[in-house]
Write a protein that holds these residues in place. Sequence first.
Motif, PDB file in Angstrom:
ATOM      1  N   CYS A 184       0.701  -1.205   0.052  1.00  0.00           N
ATOM      2  CA  CYS A 184      -0.202   0.112   0.003  1.00  0.00           C
ATOM      3  C   CYS A 184       0.805   1.322  -0.139  1.00  0.00           C
ATOM      4  CB  CYS A 184      -0.959  -0.175   1.157  1.00  0.00           C
ATOM      5  SG  CYS A 184      -0.127   0.235   2.948  1.00  0.00           S
ATOM      6  N   GLY A 185       2.206   1.058  -0.287  1.00  0.00           N
ATOM      7  CA  GLY A 185       2.775   2.430  -0.156  1.00  0.00           C
ATOM      8  C   GLY A 185       3.334   2.936   1.096  1.00  0.00           C
ATOM      9  N   ALA A 186       3.612   4.144   0.819  1.00  0.00           N
ATOM     10  CA  ALA A 186       4.329   5.131   1.884  1.00  0.00           C
ATOM     11  C   ALA A 186       2.713   5.473   2.939  1.00  0.00           C
ATOM     12  CB  ALA A 186       4.701   6.572   1.653  1.00  0.00           C
ATOM     13  N   MET A 187       3.171   5.316   4.066  1.00  0.00           N
ATOM     14  CA  MET A 187       1.609   5.273   4.971  1.00  0.00           C
ATOM     15  C   MET A 187       1.445   6.850   5.388  1.00  0.00           C
ATOM     16  SD  MET A 187       1.188   2.345   5.235  1.00  0.00           S
ATOM     17  CE  MET A 187      -0.406   2.442   6.379  1.00  0.00           C
ATOM     18  N   ASP A 188       2.448   7.816   4.893  1.00  0.00           N
ATOM     19  CA  ASP A 188       1.753   9.031   5.172  1.00  0.00           C
ATOM     20  C   ASP A 188       0.707   9.435   4.161  1.00  0.00           C
ATOM     21  OD1 ASP A 188       3.317   9.490   2.800  1.00  0.00           O
ATOM     22  OD2 ASP A 188       4.640  10.888   3.722  1.00  0.00           O
ATOM     23  N   HIS A 189       0.578   8.976   3.172  1.00  0.00           N
ATOM     24  CA  HIS A 189      -0.360   9.263   2.330  1.00  0.00           C
ATOM     25  C   HIS A 189      -1.803   9.339   2.897  1.00  0.00           C
ATOM     26  CE1 HIS A 189      -3.426   9.017  -1.068  1.00  0.00           C
ATOM     27  NE2 HIS A 189      -3.556   7.705  -0.712  1.00  0.00           N
ATOM     28  N   TYR A 190      -1.981   8.387   3.670  1.00  0.00           N
ATOM     29  CA  TYR A 190      -3.233   8.012   4.512  1.00  0.00           C
ATOM     30  C   TYR A 190      -3.790   8.976   5.500  1.00  0.00           C
ATOM     31  CZ  TYR A 190      -2.532   4.189   1.635  1.00  0.00           C
ATOM     32  OH  TYR A 190      -2.310   3.158   0.542  1.00  0.00           O
ATOM     33  N   VAL A 191      -2.438   9.352   6.360  1.00  0.00           N
ATOM     34  CA  VAL A 191      -2.767  10.188   7.537  1.00  0.00           C
ATOM     35  C   VAL A 191      -2.822  11.598   6.889  1.00  0.00           C
ATOM     36  CG1 VAL A 191      -1.989   8.469   9.132  1.00  0.00           C
ATOM     37  CG2 VAL A 191      -0.344  10.561   7.969  1.00  0.00           C
ATOM     38  N   LEU A 192      -2.141  12.009   5.894  1.00  0.00           N
ATOM     39  CA  LEU A 192      -2.172  13.235   5.331  1.00  0.00           C
ATOM     40  C   LEU A 192      -3.922  13.434   4.648  1.00  0.00           C
ATOM     41  CD1 LEU A 192       1.166  13.410   3.347  1.00  0.00           C
ATOM     42  CD2 LEU A 192       0.224  15.165   5.136  1.00  0.00           C
ATOM     43  N   LEU A 193      -4.505  12.491   4.321  1.00  0.00           N
ATOM     44  CA  LEU A 193      -5.728  12.657   3.808  1.00  0.00           C
ATOM     45  C   LEU A 193      -6.742  13.157   5.058  1.00  0.00           C
ATOM     46  CD1 LEU A 193      -6.650   9.376   1.947  1.00  0.00           C
ATOM     47  CD2 LEU A 193      -6.309  11.843   0.967  1.00  0.00           C
ATOM     48  N   ALA A 194      -6.344  12.580   6.253  1.00  0.00           N
ATOM     49  CA  ALA A 194      -7.298  12.837   7.537  1.00  0.00           C
ATOM     50  C   ALA A 194      -6.811  14.458   7.752  1.00  0.00           C
ATOM     51  CB  ALA A 194      -7.065  11.948   8.593  1.00  0.00           C
ATOM     52  N   VAL A 195      -5.492  14.373   8.008  1.00  0.00           N
ATOM     53  CA  VAL A 195      -4.691  15.781   8.203  1.00  0.00           C
ATOM     54  C   VAL A 195      -5.777  16.891   7.414  1.00  0.00           C
ATOM     55  CG1 VAL A 195      -2.975  17.392   8.188  1.00  0.00           C
ATOM     56  CG2 VAL A 195      -2.776  15.130   9.236  1.00  0.00           C
ATOM     57  N   GLU A 196      -5.618  16.949   6.224  1.00  0.00           N
ATOM     58  CA  GLU A 196      -6.188  17.741   5.140  1.00  0.00           C
ATOM     59  C   GLU A 196      -7.864  17.923   5.697  1.00  0.00           C
ATOM     60  OE1 GLU A 196      -5.160  16.053   1.495  1.00  0.00           O
ATOM     61  OE2 GLU A 196      -3.093  16.398   1.762  1.00  0.00           O
ATOM     62  N   ALA A 197      -8.270  17.132   6.201  1.00  0.00           N
ATOM     63  CA  ALA A 197      -9.796  17.086   6.580  1.00  0.00           C
ATOM     64  C   ALA A 197     -10.017  17.731   7.938  1.00  0.00           C
ATOM     65  CB  ALA A 197     -10.495  15.947   6.315  1.00  0.00           C
ATOM     66  N   GLY A 198      -8.771  18.008   8.505  1.00  0.00           N
ATOM     67  CA  GLY A 198      -8.978  18.527   9.940  1.00  0.00           C
ATOM     68  C   GLY A 198      -8.964  17.452  11.178  1.00  0.00           C
ATOM     69  N   MET A 199      -8.641  16.285  10.607  1.00  0.00           N
ATOM     70  CA  MET A 199      -8.687  15.143  11.706  1.00  0.00           C
ATOM     71  C   MET A 199      -7.527  14.599  11.975  1.00  0.00           C
ATOM     72  SD  MET A 199     -11.944  12.844  10.355  1.00  0.00           S
ATOM     73  CE  MET A 199     -13.562  13.221  10.326  1.00  0.00           C
ATOM     74  N   ILE A 200      -7.400  13.978  12.916  1.00  0.00           N
ATOM     75  CA  ILE A 200      -6.245  12.973  13.321  1.00  0.00           C
ATOM     76  C   ILE A 200      -6.280  11.689  12.339  1.00  0.00           C
ATOM     77  CG2 ILE A 200      -4.937  11.864  15.240  1.00  0.00           C
ATOM     78  CD1 ILE A 200      -6.332  13.754  16.903  1.00  0.00           C
ATOM     79  N   GLY A 201      -5.192  11.207  11.975  1.00  0.00           N
ATOM     80  CA  GLY A 201      -5.067   9.899  11.063  1.00  0.00           C
ATOM     81  C   GLY A 201      -4.199   9.167  11.790  1.00  0.00           C
ATOM     82  N   ILE A 202      -4.233   7.666  11.790  1.00  0.00           N
ATOM     83  CA  ILE A 202      -3.538   6.704  12.159  1.00  0.00           C
ATOM     84  C   ILE A 202      -3.516   5.632  11.286  1.00  0.00           C
ATOM     85  CG2 ILE A 202      -2.725   5.074  14.042  1.00  0.00           C
ATOM     86  CD1 ILE A 202      -4.261   7.127  16.041  1.00  0.00           C
ATOM     87  N   ALA A 203      -2.210   5.156  10.811  1.00  0.00           N
ATOM     88  CA  ALA A 203      -2.457   3.912   9.676  1.00  0.00           C
ATOM     89  C   ALA A 203      -1.431   3.131   9.974  1.00  0.00           C
ATOM     90  CB  ALA A 203      -2.297   4.942   8.413  1.00  0.00           C
ATOM     91  N   GLY A 204      -1.647   1.983   9.824  1.00  0.00           N
ATOM     92  CA  GLY A 204      -0.401   0.875   9.968  1.00  0.00           C
ATOM     93  C   GLY A 204      -0.781  -0.268   8.804  1.00  0.00           C
ATOM     94  N   THR A 205       0.304  -0.837   8.679  1.00  0.00           N
ATOM     95  CA  THR A 205       0.246  -2.125   7.816  1.00  0.00           C
ATOM     96  C   THR A 205       1.285  -3.191   8.101  1.00  0.00           C
ATOM     97  OG1 THR A 205       0.195  -2.714   5.461  1.00  0.00           O
ATOM     98  CG2 THR A 205       2.100  -0.947   5.970  1.00  0.00           C
TER      99      THR A 205
END
Length: 358
Positions: free
Chosen positions: A127-148
């Motif tokens: 699934c690639g670099a994990m910062d991609h997913y938490v940046l989606l949350a950050v850009e929406a004003g949310m806290i994001g956590i992702a693991g693989t």
Amino acid sequence: MAVYPRAESDRTVRHESLRNVVGAIFARCGMAAGDAALLAGTLVNADLRGVHSHGVLRVPDYVKKLVEEGVDPKGKPTIVSDRGSTLIVDGGNSMGQIGGTFAMNAAMARARTTGIAFAAVRNSNHCGAMDHYVLLAVEAGMIGIAGTNAIPTMAPWGGVDRIVGINPLAVGLPAMDEKSVVLDIAFGATAHGKIRVYAQKKMPLPPDWVFDAAGEPTTDPIAGLTGLIQPIGQHKGVGLGMVVGMLSTLLAGAGYGTALGSMEAGPTPGMDGHFFIAIDPAFFVDPAVFRRRVDGVVKQVHQSRRRAGVERLLVPGELEADFAAKHAEHGIIIAAETFNGVVAAAERFGVDIAELVA
């Protein structure tokens, strides 16, 4: 974050051109146009942020997955369990970025009504670099956590069998005026892709990154590719890797550890698992207050005292954000072998590369 060494043969490319060419390559592999663009964008964004281990270095590998190794280029993720703040997503044996982005977006939508949501993903792939997913949350004003999970490249501390993945974890917290805090780390001292970059450049590794196959430290990238990645913090890194791997797989029903495949035999399609958590700060505190407090943490770091010779103190994700701004303006610097791999894939599928080599 390691800054990659420069080599005379490195190439500089515009991110827009790279995105267009790589997206066209994946479309020729059978992906829908939107999915191909998403997948290409995640790789190019990783290169923009200086995370070259998860950038377009992966194009030949991904082409092989999509065309030869059983990953479904037309796979579509679906929600197969929906209970309160918990979701289980079946990735449809698509590339992990497709299922992962779907899952994080679903978690964010649910967190708008529940405050927090956890999406577990199965039947997925790298699934690639994990910062991609938490940046989606950050850009929406949310806290994001992702693991693989990841194919095992580490051994239990003191062992020599590769049975533990470096299994990365990312956390993103939105700021107001400062750069948001975006932590994206794996629990090995390096990533397999970074070793490949050093091997491409024929340069020695830092001394504390890898063991050879016998469990002895080495700076030889070739020996590192066939050996073991050192865990961060010795036994602590192995323990953290195990826990993130278990959270990524056991709740979703995905494959843990060696069930994913091996570096020698390659991955087993559809066995990867991931997890994505979205938290809406509005359920806890005024969102503006939260973001200003994140600003305060960042400023405290910036204003604290430095050791002699240290120019700046950084919060997680700040260096990557700086790279992104620099590379967007001046072009991304990639290894010649990585560039040649993209060109070869484009030529294989008849994709026009004029804008890439201009």
